[in-house]
Write a protein that holds these residues in place. Sequence first.
Motif, short mmCIF file in Angstrom:
data_model
loop_
_atom_site.label_atom_id
_atom_site.label_comp_id
_atom_site.label_asym_id
_atom_site.label_seq_id
_atom_site.Cartn_x
_atom_site.Cartn_y
_atom_site.Cartn_z
N TRP A 260 -8.40 20.09 4.87
CA TRP A 260 -7.58 20.74 3.87
C TRP A 260 -6.57 22.01 4.43
CZ3 TRP A 260 -7.05 17.45 -0.03
CH2 TRP A 260 -8.33 17.05 -0.56
N THR A 261 -5.40 21.68 4.17
CA THR A 261 -4.41 22.75 4.73
C THR A 261 -3.89 23.35 3.55
OG1 THR A 261 -2.43 21.47 4.72
CG2 THR A 261 -3.82 21.17 6.75
N SER A 262 -4.12 23.01 2.33
CA SER A 262 -3.41 23.63 1.21
C SER A 262 -4.42 24.34 0.51
CB SER A 262 -2.78 22.67 0.42
OG SER A 262 -3.76 21.73 0.01
N MET A 263 -5.95 24.58 0.74
CA MET A 263 -6.70 25.04 -0.20
C MET A 263 -6.71 26.68 -0.18
SD MET A 263 -10.99 24.64 0.20
CE MET A 263 -12.03 25.27 -0.91
N LEU A 264 -6.54 27.09 -1.64
CA LEU A 264 -6.63 28.41 -1.78
C LEU A 264 -7.72 28.55 -2.82
CD1 LEU A 264 -2.78 29.32 -2.64
CD2 LEU A 264 -3.79 29.55 -0.45
N THR A 265 -8.29 29.81 -2.71
CA THR A 265 -9.45 30.03 -3.67
C THR A 265 -9.24 31.50 -4.36
OG1 THR A 265 -10.96 29.23 -1.99
CG2 THR A 265 -11.91 30.61 -3.47
N ALA A 266 -9.71 31.58 -5.59
CA ALA A 266 -9.62 32.49 -6.40
C ALA A 266 -10.92 32.93 -7.18
CB ALA A 266 -8.59 32.26 -7.69
N ASN A 326 0.19 34.32 -5.18
CA ASN A 326 0.57 34.28 -3.30
C ASN A 326 0.05 35.65 -2.93
OD1 ASN A 326 2.50 32.30 -1.28
ND2 ASN A 326 0.89 31.68 -2.76
N ARG A 327 -0.69 36.48 -3.83
CA ARG A 327 -1.05 37.75 -3.26
C ARG A 327 -2.66 37.76 -2.58
NH1 ARG A 327 -1.35 41.77 -6.78
NH2 ARG A 327 -1.50 40.49 -8.62
N HIS A 360 -9.27 30.02 7.44
CA HIS A 360 -9.87 30.88 6.79
C HIS A 360 -10.12 30.65 5.31
CE1 HIS A 360 -8.71 32.70 10.73
NE2 HIS A 360 -10.14 32.99 10.62
N ARG A 361 -9.48 29.92 4.56
CA ARG A 361 -9.79 29.43 3.21
C ARG A 361 -9.24 31.04 2.46
NH1 ARG A 361 -15.52 26.84 2.27
NH2 ARG A 361 -14.84 27.19 -0.02
N PRO A 362 -8.01 31.27 2.55
CA PRO A 362 -7.72 32.53 1.98
C PRO A 362 -7.84 32.62 0.51
CG PRO A 362 -5.74 31.20 2.43
CD PRO A 362 -6.96 30.52 3.11
N GLU A 363 -8.33 33.76 0.21
CA GLU A 363 -8.87 34.17 -1.28
C GLU A 363 -7.77 35.10 -2.05
OE1 GLU A 363 -12.39 36.21 -3.77
OE2 GLU A 363 -12.60 35.73 -1.80
N LEU A 364 -7.50 34.51 -3.10
CA LEU A 364 -6.40 35.47 -3.83
C LEU A 364 -6.86 36.66 -4.43
CD1 LEU A 364 -4.79 32.45 -5.62
CD2 LEU A 364 -3.45 33.91 -4.05
N LYS A 365 -6.06 37.94 -4.40
CA LYS A 365 -6.50 39.00 -4.97
C LYS A 365 -6.85 39.18 -6.16
CE LYS A 365 -4.31 42.62 -3.09
NZ LYS A 365 -3.16 43.75 -2.46
N GLN A 366 -6.04 38.46 -7.13
CA GLN A 366 -6.05 38.62 -8.55
C GLN A 366 -7.28 37.57 -8.95
OE1 GLN A 366 -2.44 37.58 -10.46
NE2 GLN A 366 -3.18 37.79 -12.63
N TRP A 367 -8.14 38.17 -9.90
CA TRP A 367 -9.01 37.32 -10.62
C TRP A 367 -8.47 36.57 -11.52
CZ3 TRP A 367 -14.27 40.42 -10.68
CH2 TRP A 367 -14.58 40.71 -9.50
#
Length: 628
Positions: A260-266, A326-327, A360-367
């Motif tokens: 996956w190249t689009s995976m974001l995590t929150a 996107n933060r 690195h599976r970037p994680e968003l700052k906002q919960w």
Amino acid sequence: MMAPGGVHTLLSAVIWTTLSSSTLGIHLYKARIRVKSENAEFLSFNKSSGNMIDILKLIRDPHSVNIYAGSPQGLYMLNPGEHPALKQVHVPIFERECKRNPPDCEYNITLLKEGRNGNPLFMCGSGREDTKCCDVNSENLPVNCFILYRPTQIGDPSLHVGASLYYTVSNGSSDQISKGLYRWTTDAITWTEPRQTVQRYVKILANEGNRSLDGKVYTFFIEQNQKKDLDSDMTLWIPRVSQNCMADRGGSKSVLQYRWTSMLTARLFCGDEKKRISYTELLDVAVLEAADWKNTTVYALFKNTYNLSAVCVYKMSDIIQVFTSNRFKDETETFSSPRPGECVEDSRTLSSSFLAFMSHRPELKQWIKPARDPLLFNHHHYKLLQVDRVESRRSGNSHHNVLLMSLGNGKVHKVVEQDGDPFIIAEYEPFKTRTHISSMLLDSTTKKLYVSSSSEVIQIDLQDCSVYGNCCETCVMSRDPYCSCYLGRCSDNTGSLQDVTHGNPSMCEHDGPQTSEYRTNSKSDFPSSVPRDSKFYLKCPMESQHASYAWDHQGRRKECVSAEQDQDCFLLIDSMSEKDEGVYKCVSSENGYDRTIVHMKLQMNAASETRMTRVALACLLFLISVIC
């Protein structure tokens, strides 16, 4: 042998030291009524053999009334309209391999889903070397089969979107397999960049959208906490949601190929921020989808380190907003176009620096936070969750959401959510003995709930309103949105009288003729003539656990005594004499409504009787068993 006086002393001690003699009032977090097989029509489906089975999942055939129950060892089918039995079904997935090597016929079912393309079922089976997935037609034959080469041991949750199969691998499947979200298509498999943490996946949601780049997949899971910080000092699990683009085809040959190249995590939050209380172990997720995807509601069942339960409700619009912010938690690099998580036509052409950031599976700052305060169930240990939307005929286009939650002891709670507060309508006891519920399936069309144990499947009719009796007031006080009152009878939402918000019985005052519902006890249980000096018990069934109960004797109020494990309250007559003669009434009081449950008349006969009556002795034995 103990003398009568000694029995009386022991009996009194048992009562007053082990039971609460205070008036039974409304109990927070307590189901209003208990529904057992004795007073409800549960439909039981048993195996013909006595062997125990480990139910993997219950699946409804979308094209018929059939229900499938899958275990790793076999597939079973039941038809609610036919003989109540679990019929074993053999699907020859590895039929071709059988011809070459007969032992290859054996396989374990690893995935079971609703059918597609007009077929009733989709399943995957793992043999000695491969995992094969097939649609299963109405004749229980495999069609449209394909081989999964990586990984071979797949699991739930899973989802079909078009020709793609999305599935997950949690910890416990195999140490050699990467954990995470996978997607199978006819030309490729896409998977998650490995992460050295324990993970457990709970739910997958998908929205295809209107345009080719709108489609997104959302995965709910938990990860084991790897560090102690101010945000998670005592947290064992961290709940998360990931977002992936359906158009994602993986990265270049050098970075994230087939990944996956689009995976974001929150991070998902459930709790009270002001009180610093949080529930972090995500157990189950149920979804009420809306025509407009942004209005879809997500119900998530959590528990905390103290095994206290809570349900948090999330709006899909809030989840989408967090992913478009996107933060990021670790902002070491910024990208303007495309932005991380943005869906693109060909992900294989993305720059190496962009792909390195996404690896690195970037994680968003906002919960992601719930839409309102959590529904708290501090005294119950829930395991599984289903949610049903019940339309209200009395209020036009309004509806009520009903939560169906399994407990660890094999019981099920029916809960209505009203103004952010849960009200436990009923506690179902579908099984004869304490057991583990392995799967739940809600048929929202027929309003039937199916629950499975290791030996049987039970059907619970959510519209069985007879459990509330034939009294309008008790029907209204149930606050059950499936039921309403019409001409003094409780029926499945065909009438107009119901008060889900408050359960106010005064609205029944003009609802046709009123009838008395008190019970007159049979002579075999409560003889009308009681020997002089005998010790005696009167028994009254506690039909509502939210009501208070008391005995009335000739205008004098006598308190009701009850054991927590029992559904009856008792009145002790210490020694029968003239003053104990007369009419006795057991009266329940709830929401300002008084109702006579038991009405009986006692008189004394002249014969002296020093032994205890049969009922008193039975009560003594029961009370002693409660202590021991």
